[in-house]
Design a protein around this motif. Structure first.
Motif, PDB file in Angstrom:
ATOM      1  N   VAL A  29       0.826  -1.208   0.000  1.00 56.18           N
ATOM      2  CA  VAL A  29       0.000   0.000   0.000  1.00 56.18           C
ATOM      3  C   VAL A  29       0.861   1.259   0.000  1.00 56.18           C
ATOM      4  O   VAL A  29       0.588   2.211  -0.728  1.00 56.18           O
ATOM      5  CB  VAL A  29      -0.948   0.015   1.223  1.00 56.18           C
ATOM      6  CG1 VAL A  29      -1.724   1.329   1.300  1.00 56.18           C
ATOM      7  CG2 VAL A  29      -1.926  -1.156   1.148  1.00 56.18           C
ATOM      8  N   PHE A  30       1.937   1.251   0.794  1.00 55.84           N
ATOM      9  CA  PHE A  30       2.752   2.452   0.963  1.00 55.84           C
ATOM     10  C   PHE A  30       4.123   2.355   0.297  1.00 55.84           C
ATOM     11  O   PHE A  30       4.900   3.311   0.351  1.00 55.84           O
ATOM     12  CB  PHE A  30       2.949   2.738   2.466  1.00 55.84           C
ATOM     13  CG  PHE A  30       1.698   3.174   3.164  1.00 55.84           C
ATOM     14  CD1 PHE A  30       1.293   4.505   3.138  1.00 55.84           C
ATOM     15  CD2 PHE A  30       0.903   2.252   3.832  1.00 55.84           C
ATOM     16  CE1 PHE A  30       0.127   4.904   3.779  1.00 55.84           C
ATOM     17  CE2 PHE A  30      -0.269   2.647   4.473  1.00 55.84           C
ATOM     18  CZ  PHE A  30      -0.649   3.974   4.447  1.00 55.84           C
ATOM     19  N   ALA A  77       1.523  -0.753  -5.742  1.00 59.88           N
ATOM     20  CA  ALA A  77       0.957  -0.104  -4.552  1.00 59.88           C
ATOM     21  C   ALA A  77      -0.533   0.156  -4.728  1.00 59.88           C
ATOM     22  O   ALA A  77      -1.127   0.901  -3.945  1.00 59.88           O
ATOM     23  CB  ALA A  77       1.694   1.207  -4.287  1.00 59.88           C
ATOM     24  N   ARG A 136      -4.833   5.781   1.501  1.00 65.65           N
ATOM     25  CA  ARG A 136      -3.599   5.799   2.300  1.00 65.65           C
ATOM     26  C   ARG A 136      -3.685   6.843   3.407  1.00 65.65           C
ATOM     27  O   ARG A 136      -3.276   6.590   4.541  1.00 65.65           O
ATOM     28  CB  ARG A 136      -2.399   6.081   1.399  1.00 65.65           C
ATOM     29  CG  ARG A 136      -2.062   4.971   0.433  1.00 65.65           C
ATOM     30  CD  ARG A 136      -0.786   5.257  -0.337  1.00 65.65           C
ATOM     31  NE  ARG A 136      -0.683   4.363  -1.483  1.00 65.65           N
ATOM     32  CZ  ARG A 136      -0.724   4.738  -2.753  1.00 65.65           C
ATOM     33  NH1 ARG A 136      -0.871   6.029  -3.065  1.00 65.65           N
ATOM     34  NH2 ARG A 136      -0.632   3.848  -3.725  1.00 65.65           N
ATOM     35  N   GLU A 193      -3.469   6.188   7.467  1.00 63.74           N
ATOM     36  CA  GLU A 193      -2.518   6.877   8.361  1.00 63.74           C
ATOM     37  C   GLU A 193      -3.254   7.633   9.463  1.00 63.74           C
ATOM     38  O   GLU A 193      -2.864   7.571  10.638  1.00 63.74           O
ATOM     39  CB  GLU A 193      -1.640   7.819   7.543  1.00 63.74           C
ATOM     40  CG  GLU A 193      -0.641   7.109   6.663  1.00 63.74           C
ATOM     41  CD  GLU A 193       0.465   8.027   6.177  1.00 63.74           C
ATOM     42  OE1 GLU A 193       1.383   8.308   6.967  1.00 63.74           O
ATOM     43  OE2 GLU A 193       0.394   8.467   5.006  1.00 63.74           O
ATOM     44  N   LEU A 213      -1.471   2.462   9.978  1.00 63.71           N
ATOM     45  CA  LEU A 213      -0.078   2.263   9.591  1.00 63.71           C
ATOM     46  C   LEU A 213       0.808   2.152  10.822  1.00 63.71           C
ATOM     47  O   LEU A 213       1.660   1.252  10.906  1.00 63.71           O
ATOM     48  CB  LEU A 213       0.390   3.408   8.691  1.00 63.71           C
ATOM     49  CG  LEU A 213       1.867   3.368   8.278  1.00 63.71           C
ATOM     50  CD1 LEU A 213       2.189   2.076   7.536  1.00 63.71           C
ATOM     51  CD2 LEU A 213       2.204   4.589   7.414  1.00 63.71           C
TER      52      LEU A 213
END
Length: 351
Positions: free
Chosen positions: A245-246, A256, A299, A303, A308
């Motif tokens: 993902v990151f 990603a 994302r 976060e 995350l």
């Protein structure tokens, strides 16, 4: 894991055994209805792997070194064939048509069916069928390598036990993974247990245990390596999910976007799901047409939710647990050093 994390000794011999298995199977299978082309494409798809499982098995075997190196090489090849079979079956389950950024066996056989005049649905069904059948042949080849070992019966039975446990766990874990996707969410424990079963046992625990058994290690050492392998394997999977993902695809070689497009339930999502910031963005999750702009929204929600940070904390906790187990063990110093390198790569892989 970097190529230097464990020694290269024996990998060329493992590759030679894998080649022999493909050639032997080709001779036995023949070319009825063009299956030879399917098998040749399967062989080409095997090129370029990191040979993680053979590396781990050979490292464990060398540390004890009381058994036949030829047997260790053949079992290491068997585990790589098992892995290749699981990849083929996994692509069918996940409806993937890419592997390592290139068309996989499903896509290539789908395209061959299209060229013969099949419509899209029938062509894809043919591609899926080829992947399932080729995977089945690889599973048979892996079992045959172990069955033909010239090893004492108790040692062979112990190897069969580890192999059976790994295959059964992978099947249960794959089912759990699919079910999590259907349910659309899970808690941390469910995600971690799925990782343990689906990947950690056959990719980390089984190679270390089998290498130790082949090297003549005692039951305590085999059990310790199983625990360390499982713990490190889960940490690696969480790290892979974070990179999925990151991560920067230029550095990782991983998309990603694909996990977000698939709607894959990872530890990131499990932690984010209850937070309002995720709920406001969740309509984008699982959208097969998701673009980079939509991915950036997801994302950011992960976060803000703390997903995350909590995934990174889980990696740190698993790494600490594995290191503590090593420090309290009586494993050979060389093997502890190899495993420390592997643990470090789980903790420090760059984005």
């Amino acid at each position: 894991m970097t190529d230097s994390a464990v020694a290269e000794d024996g990998l060329a011999e493992v590759g030679a055994v894998i080649d022999e298995c493909f050639q032997d199977a080709a001779a036995r299978l023949g070319d009825l209805a063009g299956f030879g082309a399917v098998w040749e494409e399967t062989r080409r798809a095997a090129d370029g792997g990191k040979l993680l499982r053979p590396r781990l098995l050979l490292a464990a075997h060398r540390a004890f070194d009381a058994g036949s190196p030829e047997d260790a090489i053949r079992v290491a090849a068997a585990l790589e064939l098992l892995h290749l079979a699981f990849l083929l079956h996994d692509d069918v389950i996940d409806r993937d048509v890419l592997r390592r950024g290139a068309p996989n066996l499903i896509a290539r056989r789908r395209d061959a069916a299209r060229a013969m005049g099949a419509d899209e649905a029938e062509a894809l069904r043919y591609g899926d069928s080829c992947a399932i059948l080729a995977g089945d042949v690889l599973l048979s080849a892996a079992h045959r390598l172990i069955a033909e070992l010239d090893a004492p019966a108790p040692r062979r039975r112990a190897l069969w036990g580890v192999l059976s446990d790994a295959i059964g766990a992978a099947a249960v874990g794959e089912h759990a993974d699919v079910l999590l996707g259907l349910q659309g969410g899970a808690d941390e424990e469910a995600v971690l247990r799925t990782m343990e079963h689906k990947t950690a046992r056959y990719s980390f625990s089984a190679p270390l245990r089998m290498g130790a058994i082949l090297g003549g290690a005692d039951a305590t050492a085999v059990e310790t390596l199983g625990v360390v392998g499982t713990t490190v394997g889960i940490a690696f999977q969480v790290r892979d999910d974070v990179l999925g993902v990151f991560g920067d695809p230029q550095h990782t070689g991983k998309s990603a976007l694909s996990d977000l497009r698939e709607g894959k339930i990872t530890l990131l999502v499990a932690h984010a799901a209850a937070d309002p910031s995720w709920q406001s963005a969740s309509a984008l999750f699982g959208d097969p047409g998701l673009d980079e702009r939509g991915a950036a929204v997801l994302r950011a929600a992960i976060e803000r939710s703390g997903g995350l940070a909590r995934a990174e904390a889980a990696i740190s906790g698993l790494v600490a647990e594995a290191r503590a187990t090593l420090l309290l063990s009586a494993l050979p110093a060389a093997l502890i050093d190899d495993l420390e390198h592997i643990i470090a790569s789980a903790a420090e892989r760059v984005r």
